[in-house]
Design a protein around this motif. Sequence first.
Motif, PDB file in Angstrom:
ATOM      1  N   TYR A 183       1.077  -1.322  -0.089  1.00 11.53           N
ATOM      2  CA  TYR A 183      -0.648   0.213  -0.059  1.00 11.53           C
ATOM      3  C   TYR A 183       1.093   1.094   0.192  1.00 11.53           C
ATOM      4  O   TYR A 183       0.839   2.026  -0.687  1.00 11.53           O
ATOM      5  N   LEU A 184       1.906   1.038   0.941  1.00  8.50           N
ATOM      6  CA  LEU A 184       3.433   2.258   1.206  1.00  8.50           C
ATOM      7  C   LEU A 184       3.197   3.625  -0.103  1.00  8.50           C
ATOM      8  O   LEU A 184       3.428   4.099  -0.889  1.00  8.50           O
ATOM      9  N   ASP A 185       3.864   1.795  -0.971  1.00 15.61           N
ATOM     10  CA  ASP A 185       4.767   2.245  -2.535  1.00 15.61           C
ATOM     11  C   ASP A 185       3.559   2.529  -3.521  1.00 15.61           C
ATOM     12  O   ASP A 185       3.764   3.398  -4.067  1.00 15.61           O
ATOM     13  N   ALA A 186       2.297   1.749  -3.653  1.00 13.13           N
ATOM     14  CA  ALA A 186       1.519   2.578  -4.328  1.00 13.13           C
ATOM     15  C   ALA A 186       1.161   3.734  -3.808  1.00 13.13           C
ATOM     16  O   ALA A 186       0.487   4.287  -4.883  1.00 13.13           O
ATOM     17  N   TYR A 187       0.588   4.267  -2.304  1.00 12.58           N
ATOM     18  CA  TYR A 187       0.082   5.213  -2.572  1.00 12.58           C
ATOM     19  C   TYR A 187       1.489   6.484  -2.737  1.00 12.58           C
ATOM     20  O   TYR A 187       0.767   7.662  -3.365  1.00 12.58           O
ATOM     21  N   VAL A 188       3.035   6.581  -2.730  1.00 16.60           N
ATOM     22  CA  VAL A 188       3.588   7.264  -2.813  1.00 16.60           C
ATOM     23  C   VAL A 188       4.164   7.410  -4.278  1.00 16.60           C
ATOM     24  O   VAL A 188       3.902   7.815  -4.564  1.00 16.60           O
ATOM     25  N   TYR A 189       3.967   6.231  -5.274  1.00 16.43           N
ATOM     26  CA  TYR A 189       3.657   5.882  -6.590  1.00 16.43           C
ATOM     27  C   TYR A 189       2.667   7.101  -7.598  1.00 16.43           C
ATOM     28  O   TYR A 189       2.562   7.522  -7.857  1.00 16.43           O
ATOM     29  N   SER A 190       1.384   6.802  -6.607  1.00 19.38           N
ATOM     30  CA  SER A 190       0.162   6.859  -7.289  1.00 19.38           C
ATOM     31  C   SER A 190       0.570   8.803  -7.136  1.00 19.38           C
ATOM     32  O   SER A 190      -0.970   9.965  -7.923  1.00 19.38           O
ATOM     33  N   VAL A 191       0.973   9.121  -5.869  1.00 19.05           N
ATOM     34  CA  VAL A 191       1.182  10.878  -5.308  1.00 19.05           C
ATOM     35  C   VAL A 191       1.805  11.629  -6.331  1.00 19.05           C
ATOM     36  O   VAL A 191       2.381  12.906  -6.354  1.00 19.05           O
ATOM     37  N   ASN A 192       2.709  10.711  -7.320  1.00 18.28           N
ATOM     38  CA  ASN A 192       3.336  11.482  -7.946  1.00 18.28           C
ATOM     39  C   ASN A 192       3.292  12.058  -8.859  1.00 18.28           C
ATOM     40  O   ASN A 192       2.791  11.222 -10.244  1.00 18.28           O
ATOM     41  N   PRO A 193       3.056  12.960  -9.790  1.00 18.19           N
ATOM     42  CA  PRO A 193       2.595  14.348 -10.144  1.00 18.19           C
ATOM     43  C   PRO A 193       3.265  12.642 -12.088  1.00 18.19           C
ATOM     44  O   PRO A 193       2.420  13.071 -12.841  1.00 18.19           O
ATOM     45  N   PRO A 194       4.380  12.673 -12.580  1.00 17.21           N
ATOM     46  CA  PRO A 194       4.566  12.038 -13.608  1.00 17.21           C
ATOM     47  C   PRO A 194       3.836  10.924 -13.919  1.00 17.21           C
ATOM     48  O   PRO A 194       2.955  10.093 -15.346  1.00 17.21           O
ATOM     49  N   ASN A 195       3.918   9.931 -13.333  1.00 18.21           N
ATOM     50  CA  ASN A 195       3.234   9.126 -12.676  1.00 18.21           C
ATOM     51  C   ASN A 195       1.285   8.691 -13.129  1.00 18.21           C
ATOM     52  O   ASN A 195       1.144   8.311 -13.666  1.00 18.21           O
ATOM     53  N   GLN A 196       0.608  10.454 -12.714  1.00 17.03           N
ATOM     54  CA  GLN A 196      -0.652  10.638 -12.395  1.00 17.03           C
ATOM     55  C   GLN A 196      -0.371  11.093 -13.987  1.00 17.03           C
ATOM     56  O   GLN A 196      -1.493  10.696 -15.134  1.00 17.03           O
ATOM     57  N   LEU A 197      -0.086  11.630 -14.213  1.00 20.93           N
ATOM     58  CA  LEU A 197       0.052  12.048 -15.991  1.00 20.93           C
ATOM     59  C   LEU A 197       0.533  10.714 -16.717  1.00 20.93           C
ATOM     60  O   LEU A 197      -0.553  11.167 -18.304  1.00 20.93           O
ATOM     61  N   LYS A 198       1.014   9.669 -16.090  1.00 21.59           N
ATOM     62  CA  LYS A 198       1.507   8.832 -17.549  1.00 21.59           C
ATOM     63  C   LYS A 198       0.427   8.547 -17.588  1.00 21.59           C
ATOM     64  O   LYS A 198      -0.199   7.904 -18.402  1.00 21.59           O
TER      65      LYS A 198
END
Length: 196
Positions: free
Chosen positions: A153-168
């Motif tokens: 969950y923590l890794d997924a959360y950090v990934y999800s709040v990263n703007p480049p990942n949201q943009l992707k």
Amino acid sequence: MTWLSKRREPFGFMLRLAMLGSVLIFVFVLLAYMLRRHGDSDWDNVTLPRIFWLSTAVILLSSVSLHSAKTAFRKEHFLNYRIMLGLTLALGITFVVLQIIGWNEMLHRGISMQQSPAGAFIYMISGLHVLHILGGLFFLARSFWEALRNHKYLDAYVYSVNPPNQLKLNLMTLYWHFVDILWILLFAFMVYNHRR
């Protein structure tokens, strides 16, 4: 005219330009189709493979599943995100397989690119579209791999709040919906022009 000077996100802008280029390619192919069809007295009206109907339903479902994945991603339901993203990937692969089965069916009916201008256009239109799908599948597979890698969950959360990942994810979703809508329009064109 302020929209011309408005600062745009460069990757989104490049994707939209690429999508516009794809639309122009298909417009030229469809124009060539219409010119050839009306200028050819030997035009044989080929029936579309029935499996193309199933592939159309599959590609529509893939758009729904990707929309669900994006919603789950935003709501931090990461297990649902992984499941829906995996389902979208599987549906995309299924679409390609169904298209290949459809081409095989046409070949078994004796419809080849050399002997049938109408058949050649069906192969060309659906083949060009499959190339677009394969591009989308590449990015879907990468995103699915990243989602599986960030299963905690923590890794997924950090990934999800990263703007480049949201943009992707936003760009991938935009492109996938684009190729889905593109197929529906192309398929409607082929159904209309190949009805008996």
